[in-house]
Design a protein around this motif. Structure first.
Motif, PDB file in Angstrom:
ATOM      1  N   TRP A  86       0.833  -1.207   0.000  1.00 22.34           N
ATOM      2  CA  TRP A  86       0.000   0.000   0.000  1.00 22.34           C
ATOM      3  C   TRP A  86       0.871   1.262   0.000  1.00 22.34           C
ATOM      4  O   TRP A  86       0.582   2.217  -0.728  1.00 22.34           O
ATOM      5  CB  TRP A  86      -0.920  -0.004   1.225  1.00 22.34           C
ATOM      6  N   LEU A  87       1.945   1.252   0.791  1.00 29.36           N
ATOM      7  CA  LEU A  87       2.844   2.405   0.833  1.00 29.36           C
ATOM      8  C   LEU A  87       3.529   2.618  -0.514  1.00 29.36           C
ATOM      9  O   LEU A  87       3.714   3.760  -0.954  1.00 29.36           O
ATOM     10  CB  LEU A  87       3.893   2.219   1.940  1.00 29.36           C
ATOM     11  N   TYR A  88       3.908   1.513  -1.162  1.00 26.16           N
ATOM     12  CA  TYR A  88       4.548   1.615  -2.476  1.00 26.16           C
ATOM     13  C   TYR A  88       3.620   2.294  -3.477  1.00 26.16           C
ATOM     14  O   TYR A  88       4.010   3.261  -4.161  1.00 26.16           O
ATOM     15  CB  TYR A  88       4.935   0.227  -2.979  1.00 26.16           C
ATOM     16  N   TYR A  89       2.391   1.792  -3.567  1.00 28.51           N
ATOM     17  CA  TYR A  89       1.453   2.379  -4.521  1.00 28.51           C
ATOM     18  C   TYR A  89       1.054   3.798  -4.115  1.00 28.51           C
ATOM     19  O   TYR A  89       0.803   4.647  -4.971  1.00 28.51           O
ATOM     20  CB  TYR A  89       0.211   1.495  -4.652  1.00 28.51           C
ATOM     21  N   ARG A  90       0.980   4.023  -2.809  1.00 32.69           N
ATOM     22  CA  ARG A  90       0.660   5.366  -2.317  1.00 32.69           C
ATOM     23  C   ARG A  90       1.750   6.351  -2.715  1.00 32.69           C
ATOM     24  O   ARG A  90       1.460   7.501  -3.083  1.00 32.69           O
ATOM     25  CB  ARG A  90       0.528   5.331  -0.788  1.00 32.69           C
ATOM     26  N   LEU A  91       2.991   5.903  -2.660  1.00 29.61           N
ATOM     27  CA  LEU A  91       4.111   6.771  -3.001  1.00 29.61           C
ATOM     28  C   LEU A  91       4.241   6.950  -4.511  1.00 29.61           C
ATOM     29  O   LEU A  91       4.323   8.073  -5.013  1.00 29.61           O
ATOM     30  CB  LEU A  91       5.415   6.195  -2.431  1.00 29.61           C
ATOM     31  N   VAL A  92       4.237   5.829  -5.237  1.00 25.27           N
ATOM     32  CA  VAL A  92       4.482   5.881  -6.683  1.00 25.27           C
ATOM     33  C   VAL A  92       3.288   6.459  -7.435  1.00 25.27           C
ATOM     34  O   VAL A  92       3.426   7.368  -8.258  1.00 25.27           O
ATOM     35  CB  VAL A  92       4.822   4.469  -7.214  1.00 25.27           C
ATOM     36  N   TYR A  93       2.102   5.922  -7.149  1.00 27.53           N
ATOM     37  CA  TYR A  93       0.910   6.370  -7.858  1.00 27.53           C
ATOM     38  C   TYR A  93       0.227   7.555  -7.168  1.00 27.53           C
ATOM     39  O   TYR A  93      -0.419   8.366  -7.820  1.00 27.53           O
ATOM     40  CB  TYR A  93      -0.106   5.223  -7.984  1.00 27.53           C
ATOM     41  N   GLY A  94       0.360   7.612  -5.833  1.00 27.69           N
ATOM     42  CA  GLY A  94      -0.346   8.641  -5.074  1.00 27.69           C
ATOM     43  C   GLY A  94       0.053  10.053  -5.454  1.00 27.69           C
ATOM     44  O   GLY A  94      -0.796  10.951  -5.524  1.00 27.69           O
ATOM     45  N   ILE A  95       1.342  10.279  -5.688  1.00 27.41           N
ATOM     46  CA  ILE A  95       1.814  11.626  -6.055  1.00 27.41           C
ATOM     47  C   ILE A  95       1.185  12.076  -7.377  1.00 27.41           C
ATOM     48  O   ILE A  95       0.667  13.192  -7.496  1.00 27.41           O
ATOM     49  CB  ILE A  95       3.355  11.638  -6.157  1.00 27.41           C
TER      50      ILE A  95
END
Length: 224
Positions: free
Chosen positions: A195-204
């Protein structure tokens, strides 16, 4: 020489009309272009993930490290290594890799199709709808990846207990409890990392896309 009234000068200056640097049409074109770029970035990131997982999977298939590592863990529990067990593990890993690649590949295609459908000259309402649909696709991609991970972990856990029962391996209650607790803790931690990975990569990128979407909605409401 006439008196110079600074306060009167400031009041007059503030009342002067200020022309917008860009009109709505120009702003709309810029927002459309930015939105297309954000979608393009997500497409390329997902494509990179697909190729990474493909190469990663082929590497481990050649090296046969995944099944060997898991086999070592089973042996520590008292499971006897044999050809049938090794074959079953390899088949499970193959199915998991295939499903993962198919799901990732499907979303790569969906992202690309969504990106290709965007047109700068498109009707504003249709353009906003496409952005919203694109966001839904991204959220579905993230959610499905997390669900797949939990599902695969559950499959491995059931397989372990099947093998233990099939080979009549005796485990103490404390060993079973420790094993299950370890799986639950590691699964939760991995889900959080995913979740943190996708939040960081896609979230921005999604945050910036949300900002563009909000501005587009504001322009649409002004036009109506």
């Amino acid at each position: 020489m006439p008196d110079f009234d600074l306060d009167s000068f400031k009041t007059t200056w503030q009342k002067q009309p200020v022309e917008d640097k860009y009109n709505d049409s120009e702003i709309l074109k810029m927002l459309n272009k930015k939105s297309r770029n954000y979608m393009k970035y997500i497409f390329w990131i997902s494509a990179a993930e697909f190729f990474f997982f493909t190469l990663f999977g082929f590497y481990y298939i050649i090296q046969d490290q995944e099944s060997s590592s898991f086999m070592s863990s089973l042996q520590k529990l008292g499971v006897e290594k044999n050809a049938e067990l090794k074959s079953n593990l390899e088949n499970i890993y193959l199915v998991i890799k295939t499903i993962t690649l198919l799901v990732t590949g499907y979303f790569v295609i969906k992202f690309y199709q969504n990106y290709r459908k965007i047109r700068i000259e498109e009707d504003l309402k249709a353009f906003i709808t496409r952005i919203i649909n694109f966001k839904k696709t991204v959220n579905a991609f993230i959610l499905i990846n997390i669900i797949l991970f939990i599902t695969f972990t559950s499959v491995f856990t059931c397989f372990v207990f099947y093998v233990i029962n099939h080979q009549n391996v005796h485990l103490e209650s404390s060993e079973k409890t420790g094993f299950i607790a370890g799986i639950i803790i590691s699964t939760v931690l991995c889900v959080i990392l995913i979740w943190l990975y996708y939040r960081l990569v896609y979230g921005i990128i999604m945050g910036r896309l949300d900002k563009s979407l909000k501005q587009l909605k504001d322009i649409d409401s002004q036009e109506n």
